[in-house]
Enzyme design. Structure first.
Site, mmCIF file in Angstrom:
data_model
loop_
_atom_site.group_PDB
_atom_site.id
_atom_site.type_symbol
_atom_site.label_atom_id
_atom_site.label_comp_id
_atom_site.label_asym_id
_atom_site.label_seq_id
_atom_site.Cartn_x
_atom_site.Cartn_y
_atom_site.Cartn_z
ATOM 1 N N HIS A 23 0.854 -1.308 -0.067
ATOM 2 C CA HIS A 23 -0.089 -0.028 0.198
ATOM 3 C C HIS A 23 0.821 1.089 -0.143
ATOM 4 O O HIS A 23 0.617 2.067 0.861
ATOM 5 C CB HIS A 23 -0.852 0.148 1.099
ATOM 6 C CG HIS A 23 -2.143 -0.969 1.307
ATOM 7 N ND1 HIS A 23 -2.863 -1.250 2.511
ATOM 8 C CD2 HIS A 23 -2.705 -1.500 0.236
ATOM 9 C CE1 HIS A 23 -3.876 -2.117 2.149
ATOM 10 N NE2 HIS A 23 -3.746 -2.324 0.776
ATOM 11 N N HIS A 79 -11.783 -9.715 -5.764
ATOM 12 C CA HIS A 79 -11.263 -8.258 -4.716
ATOM 13 C C HIS A 79 -10.647 -7.484 -6.234
ATOM 14 O O HIS A 79 -9.828 -8.108 -6.775
ATOM 15 C CB HIS A 79 -10.483 -8.566 -3.883
ATOM 16 C CG HIS A 79 -10.030 -7.336 -3.126
ATOM 17 N ND1 HIS A 79 -10.504 -6.127 -3.079
ATOM 18 C CD2 HIS A 79 -8.707 -7.244 -2.388
ATOM 19 C CE1 HIS A 79 -9.951 -5.397 -2.299
ATOM 20 N NE2 HIS A 79 -8.851 -6.032 -2.052
ATOM 21 N N GLU A 81 -8.479 -4.918 -5.791
ATOM 22 C CA GLU A 81 -7.369 -4.040 -5.377
ATOM 23 C C GLU A 81 -6.245 -4.709 -6.459
ATOM 24 O O GLU A 81 -6.223 -5.868 -6.549
ATOM 25 C CB GLU A 81 -6.953 -4.275 -3.914
ATOM 26 C CG GLU A 81 -6.107 -3.109 -3.536
ATOM 27 C CD GLU A 81 -5.732 -3.183 -1.820
ATOM 28 O OE1 GLU A 81 -6.616 -3.765 -1.408
ATOM 29 O OE2 GLU A 81 -5.302 -2.176 -1.634
ATOM 30 N N ASP A 83 -3.208 -5.569 -6.179
ATOM 31 C CA ASP A 83 -2.338 -6.804 -6.024
ATOM 32 C C ASP A 83 -2.833 -7.986 -6.579
ATOM 33 O O ASP A 83 -2.170 -9.111 -6.358
ATOM 34 C CB ASP A 83 -1.884 -6.780 -4.557
ATOM 35 C CG ASP A 83 -3.173 -6.681 -3.445
ATOM 36 O OD1 ASP A 83 -4.064 -5.908 -4.106
ATOM 37 O OD2 ASP A 83 -3.057 -7.301 -2.490
ATOM 38 N N HIS A 145 -11.811 -6.467 2.797
ATOM 39 C CA HIS A 145 -11.886 -5.419 3.399
ATOM 40 C C HIS A 145 -12.118 -4.014 2.672
ATOM 41 O O HIS A 145 -12.186 -2.993 2.795
ATOM 42 C CB HIS A 145 -10.313 -5.154 3.857
ATOM 43 C CG HIS A 145 -9.201 -4.791 2.916
ATOM 44 N ND1 HIS A 145 -8.567 -3.880 2.789
ATOM 45 C CD2 HIS A 145 -8.821 -5.546 1.925
ATOM 46 C CE1 HIS A 145 -7.688 -3.893 1.854
ATOM 47 N NE2 HIS A 145 -7.911 -4.991 1.187
ATOM 48 N N ASP A 164 -8.253 -11.800 0.370
ATOM 49 C CA ASP A 164 -7.337 -11.045 1.640
ATOM 50 C C ASP A 164 -7.602 -11.804 2.779
ATOM 51 O O ASP A 164 -6.734 -11.836 3.848
ATOM 52 C CB ASP A 164 -7.644 -9.689 1.587
ATOM 53 C CG ASP A 164 -7.037 -8.956 0.564
ATOM 54 O OD1 ASP A 164 -5.793 -9.365 0.264
ATOM 55 O OD2 ASP A 164 -7.386 -7.809 0.122
ATOM 56 N N TYR A 192 -1.536 -8.718 9.965
ATOM 57 C CA TYR A 192 -2.592 -8.467 8.708
ATOM 58 C C TYR A 192 -3.729 -8.232 9.317
ATOM 59 O O TYR A 192 -4.437 -7.229 8.868
ATOM 60 C CB TYR A 192 -2.412 -9.693 7.996
ATOM 61 C CG TYR A 192 -2.910 -9.603 6.535
ATOM 62 C CD1 TYR A 192 -2.146 -9.234 5.516
ATOM 63 C CD2 TYR A 192 -4.637 -9.672 6.314
ATOM 64 C CE1 TYR A 192 -2.849 -9.297 4.339
ATOM 65 C CE2 TYR A 192 -4.880 -9.209 5.075
ATOM 66 C CZ TYR A 192 -4.023 -9.347 4.013
ATOM 67 O OH TYR A 192 -4.573 -9.037 2.849
ATOM 68 N N HIS A 225 -2.914 -13.997 0.064
ATOM 69 C CA HIS A 225 -1.578 -13.691 0.558
ATOM 70 C C HIS A 225 -1.217 -14.884 1.290
ATOM 71 O O HIS A 225 -1.804 -15.305 2.216
ATOM 72 C CB HIS A 225 -1.600 -12.577 1.086
ATOM 73 C CG HIS A 225 -1.804 -11.197 0.308
ATOM 74 N ND1 HIS A 225 -0.934 -10.649 -0.597
ATOM 75 C CD2 HIS A 225 -2.897 -10.415 0.280
ATOM 76 C CE1 HIS A 225 -1.742 -9.598 -1.110
ATOM 77 N NE2 HIS A 225 -2.656 -9.448 -0.411
HETATM 78 FE FE1 FEO Z 1 -7.066 -5.901 -0.549
HETATM 79 FE FE2 FEO Z 1 -4.384 -7.940 -1.104
HETATM 80 O O1 FEO Z 1 -5.624 -6.704 -1.439
#
Ligand code: FEO
Length: 395
Positions: A23, A79, A81, A83, A145, A164, A192, A225
């Site tokens: 981030h 998701h 985002e 990544d 999230h 996530d 995390y 992750h």
């Molecule tokens: Fe919310 Fe691993 O991105």
């Protein structure tokens, strides 16, 4: 290269050993991370999520070794985002018409990121996609999230693709939770949770209860992750339920910044006072300007109470304390007590201001704080110890 998890499911992600912030600079990742993507081959072939954009070409190149891209029937984006969605543009250049299954908010976030009109298919909780022997069941998980987040459950293989949730920024080539150092793994899983999911704890509990109410068998949780939970996957669910429920351990964390060591000295003397009263409590001190901010947040997450100290400067407090107070505000911690302290020469506003910030951030302020002028002498040192003793007695 891909790693086979089951007859039908292959991990096709990227392990990023060198990432040390995430981030931007917002989150430290001392142990690297991974961007887990999964390829399902049934009668239909499905790709679940992709990887971060810097690895998009490598991802697509490796994916081609696992499957002819034209044979991918569906893409699931749990998701948006970057990544996880970052390799989509590179992939969609090759297979532009492939349907992308995601939530309504997922469509918004993907369009917002990539400004492309791909073949989106909106899904809702409970909707199923038949892919052969197995079905994929979608479960919207807003604010775990992001508003767009969802989980995907695969019947037959009994796998929850949780994105996530239940993840960790933890690079490993060993793939599974039972193959890595347990203490490291749980520290990273907690870090995390503490830094990313704490503000959404009520949604975490609600969503876990909802998924549990479906009574689906669970053999693996494939996160986006870190490790895959295959050894007792329910153990990370139990941890999440505990972490989401006003979590604390028998710990007090003292966070301070200091200019000429007076506030540091105060921190140590206050800790001495706490120890006089409670021989068992874990006490940890952090120099806010020097220690890692996300490790500090993790320690606050574990604490039943915190103390925050700064000398006064320019009618306020030091910069590092300002950053930390803002992080603590955003976490929306519940059930934690707090107090402020600090030294000053003339104006001395820091302690009152820190107390106000803590109180407005949901901490229960248990006194008006301790302000001392200049460098603590013997009498002031005794005051600090007494302050620590009284603080411990109120817990
Ligand atoms: Fe919310 Fe691993 O991105």
């Amino acid at each position: 290269m891909g790693k086979k998890l089951t007859k039908k499911v292959t991990w096709v992600g990227k392990v990023d050993w060198t990432l040390n912030t995430f981030h931007g600079e917002e989150l430290s990742t001392h142990k690297g991370t991974s961007y887990n993507s999964y390829l399902i081959k049934d009668q239909k072939n499905v790709l679940i999520d992709t990887v971060w954009r810097p690895y998009d070409k490598e991802f697509v190149r490796n994916l081609k070794k696992e499957i002819d891209l034209d044979k991918i029937d569906f893409i699931v984006v749990n998701h948006g985002e970057t990544d996880h969605s970052g390799a989509l543009p590179e992939l969609m250049r090759e297979i532009p018409g492939t349907p992308i299954y995601c939530t309504a908010n997922g469509i918004k976030s993907l369009k917002g990121h990539y400004h492309a009109d791909w073949n989106f298919v909106q899904v809702k909780t409970g909707q199923e996609l038949k892919i052969g022997e197995s079905n994929l069941i979608f479960v919207e998980a807003p604010m775990l999230h992001w508003p767009d987040t969802m989980f995907t459950y695969m019947t037959g293989e009994n796998i929850l693709f949780s994105n996530d949730a239940f993840g960790q920024h933890y690079a490993t080539e060993l793939l599974y939770n039972d193959c890595v150092d347990e203490a490291e793994l749980f520290y990273e899983a907690m870090k995390y949770y503490a830094n990313i999911l704490t503000p959404f704890s009520s949604q975490v509990i609600k969503k876990i209860k909802e998924v549990q109410s479906f009574n689906l068998p669970l053999d693996m949780i494939c996160t986006s992750h870190g490790v895959i939970w295959r050894d007792r996957p329910e153990q990370i669910i139990e941890r999440y339920l505990s972490w989401a429920d006003r979590y604390s351990e028998n710990q007090i964390t003292v966070i301070f910044d200091t200019m000429w060591d007076s506030t540091r000295r105060m921190a140590e003397l206050i800790a001495e006072g706490i120890r006089n009263i409670d021989k068992n409590v874990t006490i940890k001190l952090f120099h806010c300007a020097k220690d890692d901010k996300n490790d500090i947040v993790t320690e606050v997450f574990k604490s039943k109470a915190i103390l925050v100290g700064s000398p006064a400067v320019n009618n306020g407090f030091l910069y590092s304390i300002g950053g930390m107070l803002e992080m603590l505000r955003g976490m929306k911690f519940k059930g934690k007590k707090a107090a402020a302290f600090g030294s000053y020469g003339w104006s001395g506003e820091a302690v009152k201001q820190i107390g106000e910030h803590l109180s407005a951030s949901g901490f229960e302020l248990i006194n008006d704080g301790l302000r001392l002028t200049w460098v603590p002498d013997e009498k002031a040192a005794e005051e600090c110890v007494l302050f620590g003793e009284n603080f411990a007695k109120t817990l």
